[in-house]
Design a protein around this motif. Structure first.
Motif, short mmCIF file in Angstrom:
data_model
loop_
_atom_site.label_atom_id
_atom_site.label_comp_id
_atom_site.label_asym_id
_atom_site.label_seq_id
_atom_site.Cartn_x
_atom_site.Cartn_y
_atom_site.Cartn_z
N SER A 59 0.85 -1.20 0.00
CA SER A 59 0.00 0.00 0.00
C SER A 59 0.88 1.25 0.00
O SER A 59 0.94 1.97 0.97
CB SER A 59 -0.92 0.00 1.23
N CYS A 60 1.55 1.48 -1.11
CA CYS A 60 2.52 2.58 -1.19
C CYS A 60 1.88 3.97 -1.21
O CYS A 60 2.40 4.91 -0.61
CB CYS A 60 3.38 2.43 -2.43
N ALA A 61 0.77 4.11 -1.91
CA ALA A 61 0.13 5.42 -2.02
C ALA A 61 -0.30 5.90 -0.64
O ALA A 61 -0.85 5.13 0.15
CB ALA A 61 -1.07 5.36 -2.96
N GLY A 62 -0.04 7.15 -0.34
CA GLY A 62 -0.43 7.71 0.95
C GLY A 62 0.38 7.16 2.11
O GLY A 62 -0.11 7.11 3.23
N THR A 63 1.61 6.74 1.84
CA THR A 63 2.45 6.16 2.88
C THR A 63 2.69 7.17 4.00
O THR A 63 3.18 8.26 3.76
CB THR A 63 3.80 5.71 2.30
N PRO A 64 2.34 6.78 5.24
CA PRO A 64 2.56 7.69 6.37
C PRO A 64 4.02 7.65 6.81
O PRO A 64 4.75 6.72 6.48
CB PRO A 64 1.65 7.11 7.45
N PRO A 65 4.46 8.64 7.59
CA PRO A 65 5.80 8.57 8.16
C PRO A 65 5.95 7.31 9.00
O PRO A 65 4.96 6.78 9.53
CB PRO A 65 5.89 9.82 9.03
N SER A 66 7.15 6.82 9.14
CA SER A 66 7.38 5.59 9.90
C SER A 66 7.20 5.78 11.39
O SER A 66 7.04 4.82 12.12
CB SER A 66 8.79 5.06 9.62
N GLY A 67 7.25 7.02 11.84
CA GLY A 67 7.10 7.28 13.26
C GLY A 67 8.41 7.16 14.03
O GLY A 67 8.42 7.16 15.24
#
Length: 164
Positions: A59-67
């Motif tokens: 799910s690459c699209a809209g990838t959130p920061p890793s935190g």
């Protein structure tokens, strides 16, 4: 057997470092324009970036920061399966036009956080990864920086113009 494992490990490090130049060169070019020291490839940071990129393949699209609390981060996604390291870094560096060096802020209504991380003078270790997303849906590029940048109340660099 031990020799084979050591040889494989050495090969993986050399491949990682060779791929690192694709990321280091455009980062260091942008940093040189503001008087920053060059970054170096960090295999620990690269492993972190690769692990995170691998987790996002589906799910690459809209990838959130890793935190991550340890590393700074830039993420770029493109629907092209030919999106390169240079394309990703160029996208981040293009935010320079949104950055006001006299106030060290982004111009109102614009973002420049990715650019600031690229040129953050204390971030000297770089590690990046690139993955093709599931089903040919695009490419994800993740770069992590050590130590992290974009720290509130600090400026990304102190540029002193050369004398005329």
């Amino acid at each position: 057997m031990k020799l084979i494992i050591l040889t494989l490990a050495a090969w993986l490090v050399s491949v990682s470092q060779a791929q690192g130049t694709d990321y280091l060169n455009p980062h260091n070019t942008a940093r040189a324009l503001v008087g920053d020291v060059a970054m170096t490839w960090n295999t620990v940071v690269a492993a972190y970036a690769q692990t995170y990129a691998n987790q996002r393949i589906g799910s690459c699209a809209g990838t959130p920061p890793s935190g991550s609390t340890d590393f700074g981060e830039n993420i770029a996604y493109d629907v092209s399966n030919y999106f390169t390291a240079a394309n990703a870094v160029a996208r981040w560096v293009s935010q320079k036009t949104n950055y006001n060096p006299s106030t060290h802020t982004c111009n109102p209504g614009y973002t420049c956080e990715n650019y600031k991380q690229v040129v953050w003078n204390n971030s000297i270790g770089l590690g990046c990864a690139r993955v093709n997303c599931a089903g040919g849906s695009g490419t994800l590029v993740v770069c992590n920086y050590s130590p992290k940048g974009n720290i509130a109340g600090q400026v990304p660099y102190t540029y002193v113009a050369p004398p005329p």
